[in-house]
Motif scaffolding. Structure first.
Motif, PDB file in Angstrom:
ATOM      1  N   ILE A 169      -2.631  -3.152  -1.029  1.00  0.00           N
ATOM      2  CA  ILE A 169      -2.262  -4.067  -2.287  1.00  0.00           C
ATOM      3  C   ILE A 169      -3.050  -3.393  -3.647  1.00  0.00           C
ATOM      4  O   ILE A 169      -2.532  -3.368  -4.734  1.00  0.00           O
ATOM      5  N   HIS A 170      -4.063  -2.946  -3.268  1.00  0.00           N
ATOM      6  CA  HIS A 170      -4.926  -2.361  -4.537  1.00  0.00           C
ATOM      7  C   HIS A 170      -4.091  -0.946  -5.018  1.00  0.00           C
ATOM      8  O   HIS A 170      -3.925  -1.003  -6.240  1.00  0.00           O
ATOM      9  N   GLY A 171      -3.376  -0.388  -4.273  1.00  0.00           N
ATOM     10  CA  GLY A 171      -2.687   0.771  -4.525  1.00  0.00           C
ATOM     11  C   GLY A 171      -1.567   0.329  -5.374  1.00  0.00           C
ATOM     12  O   GLY A 171      -1.020   0.830  -6.492  1.00  0.00           O
ATOM     13  N   GLU A 172      -0.752  -0.766  -5.180  1.00  0.00           N
ATOM     14  CA  GLU A 172       0.451  -1.405  -5.623  1.00  0.00           C
ATOM     15  C   GLU A 172      -0.086  -2.165  -6.857  1.00  0.00           C
ATOM     16  O   GLU A 172       0.763  -1.663  -7.981  1.00  0.00           O
ATOM     17  N   ILE A 173      -1.159  -2.609  -6.967  1.00  0.00           N
ATOM     18  CA  ILE A 173      -1.609  -2.958  -8.339  1.00  0.00           C
ATOM     19  C   ILE A 173      -1.820  -1.929  -9.233  1.00  0.00           C
ATOM     20  O   ILE A 173      -1.607  -2.010 -10.443  1.00  0.00           O
TER      21      ILE A 173
END
Lengths: 299, 299
Positions: free
Chosen positions: A14-18
């Motif tokens: 999720i950090h990567g997507e954000i």
């Protein structure tokens, strides 16, 4: 043996997507999301949570505005700070740590949490604790601007593991404003049949053993035993309790509300502590901040 | 045989208590509570509910301000009316009938209920439907200014019958914003262990049969059968459904969500339909109006 739901790995994803979305916002609009991370006083557990929030912001490119208020700051001064943050166009979310996410005890006794939280602009309430957001979360056909981070993280763990909630029996253990209550409301909105068991429930194990999905958020170390669970149940352990452990250098270790070893032999899915729900809380705070920023930046 | 909880008698008792308080307010402060009873359009069932509200106000000495808006009134005009009522110091509560309490269907399709209700001043929200009041109802340690009338009436029926909720298993059938959801929140605040079953719940009878207290608010004529109930259970029937009955002059009769005849052989306590929860809704609306007025008049 239960499949382990790896919250750390999912949070990283999720950090990567954000980070990607933040980059594209910055490229297209020349603006990045901003999160005000406020802490009152110096308590250790709060500080470590605040450090995590700030570090995570840096990782994904969210600009964190760090405010460290002294322990003896007055309620009026905290509220004045909140008002400044409400007016600051570079701040898309305000996340004051007035209490610790670990034990929910008020950090500064002379500050009334309700008074402070209700001053946060509803549009910057990225913790999702404003009663107006909770009310809309509870009501059919209404949508809160933000959902509380830990409950939202629990549901994200389910959906990213391919686990549906529709028509399932869900039991939430604990009824705090921060986790138990809102996660029950979220599950209900997602068409689960939800029961909250709490300190006044006689024989909670008789209800827990009927659950397809158990959310443990009671703050009681290893209270949920293997034989309390329905075989194959999905178990999300929100508890983070420190217990004495002389075998460790620190003298303690962290355990959940679930007896992990026993549960892993009965459950179908299980989150570890640490490394389960914990990392998701921060990931959802970043996600809420991003969403708040998008509402302001993309018009 | 179940003991019958006589809502009509209990509501009458409450009307008497309210009338006394209104009289004493009037004597001491020269002011009486005021309730704006607003209706949009002419639908029959809404009209009869509105008539009941106005008649009840007259009975207890509450001044009702009667506003009948035409069916084709615009949303903006309704909101303008709400704003006028917010500003009117003689009005302590605003109760607009935008929908019928019977079937919850929107009366006037071109009016967005959420837009109108959220304009009512939180201090005059005597129906208790504002999301801020619902949020505070949901949260531990917070108190709404007003609780929704039908749910509050259900709990009043319990407490005036000497039935405690603490530690009891309660099952709410239905999850509407008007009844199911808020009554579940109220029961939870009163230390019951609450499950909401709804249209997506498979085999609702398996959950209902574990309940010490059943609140039936599904809007399904006689869906709850005698053998769905735990012997001795307390059954509060919120349903009001009309079913064909050629033996009556009108051609129909009103029945609840519970099969009364069957349930009366199994339950310990039971409310009839009509004459159970129905009269309590109006009684609680008067009580909320009185409480709102007291907050303003007695300073």
């Amino acid at each position: 043996m239960a499949k382990i739901i790896d919250g750390k790995a999912i949070a990283k994803e999720i950090h990567g997507e954000i980070a990607n979305e933040v980059r594209s916002l910055s490229e297209k609009y020349g603006k990045v999301p901003g999160l005000a991370v406020v802490i009152v006083g110096m308590r250790k557990d709060s500080q470590s949570y605040v450090r995590m929030k700030r570090k995570a912001c840096a990782e994904v490119g969210i600009k964190s505005l760090d405010l460290d208020l002294p322990e003896d700051v007055s309620e009026a001064e905290v509220i004045a700070t909140v008002h400044e943050l409400n007016a600051n166009p570079d701040v898309h979310g305000s996340s004051p740590s007035l209490y610790s996410p670990l034990d929910l005890a008020s950090l500064a006794k002379h500050i009334n949490e309700e008074n402070v939280l209700s001053e946060i602009s509803i549009e910057k309430d990225v913790d999702g604790f404003h009663p107006l957001n909770i009310g809309k979360l509870a009501m059919k056909g209404r949508e809160p601007l933000f959902m509380p981070c830990t409950p939202k993280g629990c549901l994200e763990l389910l959906s990213r593991s391919g686990i549906s909630t529709k028509g399932k029996r869900a039991v939430v253990v604990g009824r705090s404003n921060i986790v138990g209550l809102p996660v029950a409301l979220l599950l209900q909105k997602a068409d689960a049949t939800v029961t909250i068991v709490h300190s006044r429930t006689p024989d909670p194990e008789k209800i827990i053993c009927e659950a397809d999905i158990v959310i443990a958020a009671a703050g009681q170390a290893m209270m949920i035993k293997g034989d309390w669970l329905k075989p194959g149940a999905v178990v999300i352990d929100v508890g983070t309790n420190s217990v004495d452990d002389p075998s460790r250098k620190t003298g303690y270790r962290l355990v959940g509300d679930v007896d992990f070893e026993e549960a892993s032999k009965v459950a179908g899915w299980l989150t570890p502590v640490p490394g389960g729900v914990g990392p998701m809380t921060v990931a959802m705070l970043l996600k809420n901040t991003l969403d708040g920023a998008k509402r302001k930046i993309i018009q």
